[in-house]
Write a protein that holds these residues in place. Structure first.
Motif, PDB file in Angstrom:
ATOM      1  N   MET A 148      41.055  10.985   8.271  1.00 19.52           N
ATOM      2  CA  MET A 148      42.227  10.352   7.909  1.00 19.52           C
ATOM      3  C   MET A 148      43.452  10.841   8.536  1.00 19.52           C
ATOM      4  O   MET A 148      44.314  10.058   8.773  1.00 19.52           O
ATOM      5  CB  MET A 148      42.274  11.091   6.242  1.00 19.52           C
ATOM      6  N   PHE A 149      43.747  12.172   9.104  1.00 17.33           N
ATOM      7  CA  PHE A 149      44.999  12.711   9.706  1.00 17.33           C
ATOM      8  C   PHE A 149      44.783  11.685  11.058  1.00 17.33           C
ATOM      9  O   PHE A 149      45.787  11.650  11.651  1.00 17.33           O
ATOM     10  CB  PHE A 149      44.560  13.910   9.955  1.00 17.33           C
ATOM     11  N   LEU A 150      43.631  11.698  11.611  1.00 21.80           N
ATOM     12  CA  LEU A 150      43.568  10.878  12.857  1.00 21.80           C
ATOM     13  C   LEU A 150      44.012   9.505  12.998  1.00 21.80           C
ATOM     14  O   LEU A 150      44.694   8.958  13.542  1.00 21.80           O
ATOM     15  CB  LEU A 150      42.251  10.777  13.398  1.00 21.80           C
ATOM     16  N   TYR A 151      43.604   8.747  11.877  1.00 22.14           N
ATOM     17  CA  TYR A 151      44.159   7.451  11.875  1.00 22.14           C
ATOM     18  C   TYR A 151      45.592   7.212  11.165  1.00 22.14           C
ATOM     19  O   TYR A 151      45.843   6.253  11.704  1.00 22.14           O
ATOM     20  CB  TYR A 151      43.190   6.611  10.643  1.00 22.14           C
ATOM     21  N   LYS A 152      46.000   8.387  10.589  1.00 21.76           N
ATOM     22  CA  LYS A 152      47.372   8.249  10.310  1.00 21.76           C
ATOM     23  C   LYS A 152      48.183   8.522  11.578  1.00 21.76           C
ATOM     24  O   LYS A 152      49.202   7.857  11.808  1.00 21.76           O
ATOM     25  CB  LYS A 152      47.636   9.432   9.265  1.00 21.76           C
ATOM     26  N   PHE A 153      47.652   9.350  12.554  1.00 20.79           N
ATOM     27  CA  PHE A 153      48.326   9.349  13.781  1.00 20.79           C
ATOM     28  C   PHE A 153      47.943   7.979  14.459  1.00 20.79           C
ATOM     29  O   PHE A 153      49.095   7.482  15.189  1.00 20.79           O
ATOM     30  CB  PHE A 153      47.575  10.574  14.672  1.00 20.79           C
ATOM     31  N   MET A 154      47.039   7.586  14.702  1.00 22.02           N
ATOM     32  CA  MET A 154      46.616   5.943  15.218  1.00 22.02           C
ATOM     33  C   MET A 154      47.557   5.030  14.686  1.00 22.02           C
ATOM     34  O   MET A 154      48.358   4.339  15.475  1.00 22.02           O
ATOM     35  CB  MET A 154      45.158   5.623  14.858  1.00 22.02           C
ATOM     36  N   SER A 163      50.516   5.684  13.397  1.00 19.37           N
ATOM     37  CA  SER A 163      51.964   5.931  13.652  1.00 19.37           C
ATOM     38  C   SER A 163      52.095   5.415  15.148  1.00 19.37           C
ATOM     39  O   SER A 163      53.425   5.030  15.826  1.00 19.37           O
ATOM     40  CB  SER A 163      52.193   7.418  13.734  1.00 19.37           C
ATOM     41  N   GLU A 164      51.154   5.854  16.151  1.00 20.57           N
ATOM     42  CA  GLU A 164      51.110   5.404  17.529  1.00 20.57           C
ATOM     43  C   GLU A 164      51.248   3.919  17.724  1.00 20.57           C
ATOM     44  O   GLU A 164      51.898   3.462  18.493  1.00 20.57           O
ATOM     45  CB  GLU A 164      49.965   6.036  18.469  1.00 20.57           C
ATOM     46  N   ASN A 165      50.427   3.268  16.791  1.00 20.49           N
ATOM     47  CA  ASN A 165      50.296   1.958  17.037  1.00 20.49           C
ATOM     48  C   ASN A 165      51.620   1.151  16.751  1.00 20.49           C
ATOM     49  O   ASN A 165      52.211   0.202  17.323  1.00 20.49           O
ATOM     50  CB  ASN A 165      49.250   0.996  15.991  1.00 20.49           C
ATOM     51  N   LYS A 166      52.428   1.644  15.650  1.00 17.81           N
ATOM     52  CA  LYS A 166      53.549   1.071  15.522  1.00 17.81           C
ATOM     53  C   LYS A 166      54.797   1.631  16.493  1.00 17.81           C
ATOM     54  O   LYS A 166      55.528   0.447  16.790  1.00 17.81           O
ATOM     55  CB  LYS A 166      54.075   1.809  13.954  1.00 17.81           C
ATOM     56  N   ARG A 167      54.617   2.736  17.040  1.00 20.02           N
ATOM     57  CA  ARG A 167      55.523   3.011  18.210  1.00 20.02           C
ATOM     58  C   ARG A 167      55.534   2.445  19.138  1.00 20.02           C
ATOM     59  O   ARG A 167      56.453   1.777  19.895  1.00 20.02           O
ATOM     60  CB  ARG A 167      55.211   4.719  18.457  1.00 20.02           C
ATOM     61  N   LEU A 168      53.984   2.118  19.786  1.00 25.52           N
ATOM     62  CA  LEU A 168      53.835   1.289  21.090  1.00 25.52           C
ATOM     63  C   LEU A 168      54.249   0.162  21.054  1.00 25.52           C
ATOM     64  O   LEU A 168      54.636  -0.701  21.920  1.00 25.52           O
ATOM     65  CB  LEU A 168      52.359   1.561  21.352  1.00 25.52           C
ATOM     66  N   TYR A 169      54.183  -0.549  19.745  1.00 24.12           N
ATOM     67  CA  TYR A 169      54.187  -2.171  19.503  1.00 24.12           C
ATOM     68  C   TYR A 169      55.394  -2.559  18.777  1.00 24.12           C
ATOM     69  O   TYR A 169      55.340  -3.887  18.664  1.00 24.12           O
ATOM     70  CB  TYR A 169      52.843  -2.756  19.094  1.00 24.12           C
ATOM     71  N   SER A 170      56.157  -1.412  18.495  1.00 23.00           N
ATOM     72  CA  SER A 170      57.370  -1.857  17.532  1.00 23.00           C
ATOM     73  C   SER A 170      58.274  -2.975  18.148  1.00 23.00           C
ATOM     74  O   SER A 170      59.143  -3.886  17.548  1.00 23.00           O
ATOM     75  CB  SER A 170      58.019  -0.591  17.159  1.00 23.00           C
ATOM     76  N   ASN A 171      58.332  -2.969  19.553  1.00 20.81           N
ATOM     77  CA  ASN A 171      59.336  -3.691  20.240  1.00 20.81           C
ATOM     78  C   ASN A 171      58.765  -5.022  20.939  1.00 20.81           C
ATOM     79  O   ASN A 171      59.390  -5.705  21.602  1.00 20.81           O
ATOM     80  CB  ASN A 171      59.935  -3.063  21.361  1.00 20.81           C
ATOM     81  N   ARG A 172      57.425  -5.196  20.454  1.00 21.01           N
ATOM     82  CA  ARG A 172      56.838  -6.473  20.885  1.00 21.01           C
ATOM     83  C   ARG A 172      56.800  -7.556  19.947  1.00 21.01           C
ATOM     84  O   ARG A 172      56.759  -7.222  18.730  1.00 21.01           O
ATOM     85  CB  ARG A 172      55.465  -6.111  21.383  1.00 21.01           C
TER      86      ARG A 172
END
Length: 230
Positions: free
Chosen positions: A202-208, A210-219
């Motif tokens: 669960m912690f890993l997918y929470k991190f995933m 977060s990273e997904n949103k960070r990496l693709y927030s500007n696309r």
């Protein structure tokens, strides 16, 4: 750096370019000869395979131009579970045995570290809820997960592997994490083992997420369901 057999494998897939670098590096890894009785820094305790560490060694062997080398390094350190491939394709490229060893690393090191991070977060929340009158230390996390103090765990680990220095390297810490994981598997009830593994996942997918949103927030188009790993 490598023996003749390893160099022969490398040469077989040496025509690496911007289009095939992933497949070729993983194909080299898939053909790589690993004797489980020998010690390798990319095979933790002879069981858990850190394929990225081996990939970096292989990349260092080549003298790629700066552009391709940057692309390779970004790929290696981009946190994807299956190196940007599907699970089946990744397993096909590195082979069934190395794939299973990769899963040992994933659960024994990555998820175990996530479980520790999850438990630290929970203890911090509890501390805040108590108005910081009760303070927890990082060492308390190990007692909660393993029912053994951190000092006892690290002393036993140093003793078992005859480590004399008090400074622990990243490789040794990987070994320590995997060693702790094996102790948890051996000493936990099945229900607690499953629960703890779920917490780490669960912690890993929470991190995933977060990273997904960070990496693709500007696309304009967001890519979904990316498999990340530390």
């Amino acid at each position: 750096m490598f023996g003749k057999e390893e160099e022969k494998i490398i040469q077989k897939f040496s025509k690496i370019d911007h289009n095939n670098y992933k497949e070729n590096i993983l194909s080299i890894i898939g053909n790589w000869k690993i004797n489980n009785k020998n010690s390798y820094d990319y095979l933790i305790l002879h069981e858990a395979f850190n394929w990225k560490r081996l990939a970096v060694k292989i990349i260092d062997y080549f003298r790629f131009d700066e552009s391709l080398n940057t692309k390779l390094i970004n790929w290696i350190f981009n946190p994807h579970l299956y190196a940007t491939f599907s699970e089946n394709k990744f397993r096909e490229l590195i082979g069934f045995e190395k794939y299973n060893a990769h899963l040992s690393y994933f659960y024994g090191v990555t998820i175990e570290r996530c479980l520790i991070a999850y438990s630290e977060e929970e203890l911090l929340k509890r501390q805040i809820s108590y108005g910081n009158f009760v303070r927890y230390t990082p060492e308390d996390v190990y007692s909660q997960i393993y029912n053994i103090t951190y000092n006892k765990l690290i002393d036993d680990f140093f003793s078992e592997f005859k480590i004399t220095t008090k400074k622990i390297s990243e490789l040794e810490f990987e070994k320590f994490t995997y060693w702790c994981f094996k102790k948890r598997v051996d000493n936990s009830e099945p229900s607690k083992l499953a629960s703890d593994t779920k917490k780490g996942t669960m912690f890993l997918y929470k991190f995933m997420d977060s990273e997904n949103k960070r990496l693709y927030s500007n696309r304009s188009t967001r890519k979904k369901n990316i498999d990340f790993v530390f």
